[in-house]
Enzyme design. Sequence first.
Site, PDB file in Angstrom:
ATOM      1  N   ASN A   9       0.871  -1.176   0.000  1.00  0.00           N
ATOM      2  CA  ASN A   9       0.000   0.000   0.000  1.00  0.00           C
ATOM      3  C   ASN A   9       0.909   1.226   0.000  1.00  0.00           C
ATOM      4  OD1 ASN A   9      -1.804   2.039   0.424  1.00  0.00           O
ATOM      5  ND2 ASN A   9      -2.198   1.552   2.573  1.00  0.00           N
ATOM      6  N   TRP A  10       0.944   1.906  -1.127  1.00  0.00           N
ATOM      7  CA  TRP A  10       1.855   3.052  -1.259  1.00  0.00           C
ATOM      8  C   TRP A  10       1.269   4.347  -0.708  1.00  0.00           C
ATOM      9  CZ3 TRP A  10       4.322   2.313  -6.830  1.00  0.00           C
ATOM     10  CH2 TRP A  10       5.288   1.299  -6.746  1.00  0.00           C
ATOM     11  N   LYS A  11       0.048   4.289  -0.224  1.00  0.00           N
ATOM     12  CA  LYS A  11      -0.579   5.486   0.361  1.00  0.00           C
ATOM     13  C   LYS A  11      -0.378   6.679  -0.573  1.00  0.00           C
ATOM     14  CE  LYS A  11       0.637   3.567   4.817  1.00  0.00           C
ATOM     15  NZ  LYS A  11       0.033   3.644   6.133  1.00  0.00           N
ATOM     16  N   HIS A  95      -9.667   1.068   4.231  1.00  0.00           N
ATOM     17  CA  HIS A  95      -8.410   1.239   4.974  1.00  0.00           C
ATOM     18  C   HIS A  95      -8.649   2.225   6.117  1.00  0.00           C
ATOM     19  CE1 HIS A  95      -4.310   2.379   5.952  1.00  0.00           C
ATOM     20  NE2 HIS A  95      -3.923   1.265   5.341  1.00  0.00           N
ATOM     21  N   GLU A  97      -7.007   4.599   7.240  1.00  0.00           N
ATOM     22  CA  GLU A  97      -6.741   6.016   6.916  1.00  0.00           C
ATOM     23  C   GLU A  97      -7.902   6.620   6.132  1.00  0.00           C
ATOM     24  OE1 GLU A  97      -2.853   5.457   5.218  1.00  0.00           O
ATOM     25  OE2 GLU A  97      -2.019   5.067   7.202  1.00  0.00           O
ATOM     26  N   GLU A 167      -5.800  -5.054  10.078  1.00  0.00           N
ATOM     27  CA  GLU A 167      -4.806  -4.001  10.286  1.00  0.00           C
ATOM     28  C   GLU A 167      -5.139  -3.249  11.575  1.00  0.00           C
ATOM     29  OE1 GLU A 167      -2.650  -2.927   6.454  1.00  0.00           O
ATOM     30  OE2 GLU A 167      -4.317  -1.552   6.667  1.00  0.00           O
ATOM     31  N   GLY A 173       1.993   2.137  10.662  1.00  0.00           N
ATOM     32  CA  GLY A 173       2.954   3.236  10.570  1.00  0.00           C
ATOM     33  C   GLY A 173       3.594   3.606  11.901  1.00  0.00           C
ATOM     34  N   SER A 213       3.062  -2.313  10.307  1.00  0.00           N
ATOM     35  CA  SER A 213       4.500  -2.330  10.595  1.00  0.00           C
ATOM     36  C   SER A 213       5.172  -3.653  10.225  1.00  0.00           C
ATOM     37  CB  SER A 213       4.758  -1.967  12.067  1.00  0.00           C
ATOM     38  OG  SER A 213       4.301  -0.652  12.323  1.00  0.00           O
ATOM     39  N   GLY A 234       2.797  -1.150   4.261  1.00  0.00           N
ATOM     40  CA  GLY A 234       2.841   0.277   3.931  1.00  0.00           C
ATOM     41  C   GLY A 234       4.273   0.748   3.777  1.00  0.00           C
ATOM     42  N   GLY A 235       4.802   1.355   4.836  1.00  0.00           N
ATOM     43  CA  GLY A 235       6.126   2.002   4.786  1.00  0.00           C
ATOM     44  C   GLY A 235       7.225   1.148   4.174  1.00  0.00           C
TER      45      GLY A 235
HETATM   46  C1  PEP Z   1      -0.887   0.133   5.686  1.00  0.00           C
HETATM   47  O1  PEP Z   1      -0.902   1.313   5.396  1.00  0.00           O
HETATM   48  O2  PEP Z   1      -1.746  -0.622   5.222  1.00  0.00           O
HETATM   49  C2  PEP Z   1       0.171  -0.356   6.580  1.00  0.00           C
HETATM   50  C3  PEP Z   1       0.081  -1.566   7.024  1.00  0.00           C
HETATM   51  O3  PEP Z   1       1.188   0.528   6.870  1.00  0.00           O
HETATM   52  P1  PEP Z   1       2.582   0.190   7.610  1.00  0.00           P
HETATM   53  O4  PEP Z   1       3.120  -1.087   7.049  1.00  0.00           O
HETATM   54  O5  PEP Z   1       3.455   1.367   7.324  1.00  0.00           O
HETATM   55  O6  PEP Z   1       2.272   0.042   9.076  1.00  0.00           O
END
Ligand code: PEP
Length: 253
Positions: A9-11, A95, A97, A167, A173, A213, A234-235
């Site tokens: 997920n590149w947000k 999601h 966010e 999640e 994050g 994470s 994500g990150g």
């Molecule tokens: C996400 O945005 O779906 C996510 C899991 O982010 P991160 O891996 O950065 O916690």
Amino acid sequence: MRKPLIAANWKMYKTPKESLAFLSEFLPLVKDHTASEIAIFPTMSSLGYVIEATKGTNVTAGAQTMHWLNEGPYTGQTSPTMLESIDCTRVLLGHSERRIYAHETDDMVNLKLKAALDHELIPVVCVGETLDKRQSGLTEAVLRWQIACALNGIKGASCGSVVIAYEPVWAIGTGSVATPEQANEAHAIIRREVATHLGLPCASGMRILYGGSVKPDNVASLMSQPEIDGALVGGASLQARSFAEIIHNSTAA
Ligand code: PEP
């Protein structure tokens, strides 16, 4: 057998140029990987480019959100038919966010899920509790509620492609990853709730990803859990080498 899915997920990161630069480095690193499916969810401005650049590879791409209607006066939105028109095959729904910053409700996630299934887009429905709810002992109640709302009115026969992503909001994050046991327990709750609504065969075949994470050094222990069928990252998916390492380590358990 549930084939694992590892998804990025590149947000709101990467221009189209940066997305294509990522792919030139990333695709050769994973070209021989067959043990899991690989998906990337880039921003809407990069999506068409990523879909074109991944055609004929073992990587597919999807949108981070969509509206449930096909067209209308909804500034800023993208519809299922618009995604279909650029050969998009996947979509992330609900999601946290989107729930927090775009005020997406459980009812909206349900409408979007129905639209995704109608348009044969493979949905990844995100659910998860906040820290406050976990600390109040409400994790199970939150997960069951979110799943029940998302699946309301969906028939077991049409559930084949649905993917759920657990999640926990407190792990996204933050660097605070759920322990493999915590994640496994949450996935088991989700699977039981899916079985209540769609039946056991559908629940047993449904992939439930963990997100929050995930990093190259923790993915193997998460994936060693029987209920965990992949990861939404994500990150750590923003760098080609790191995401490729996650993919390779995910099957090392
Ligand atoms: C996400 O945005 O779906 C996510 C899991 O982010 P991160 O891996 O950065 O916690």
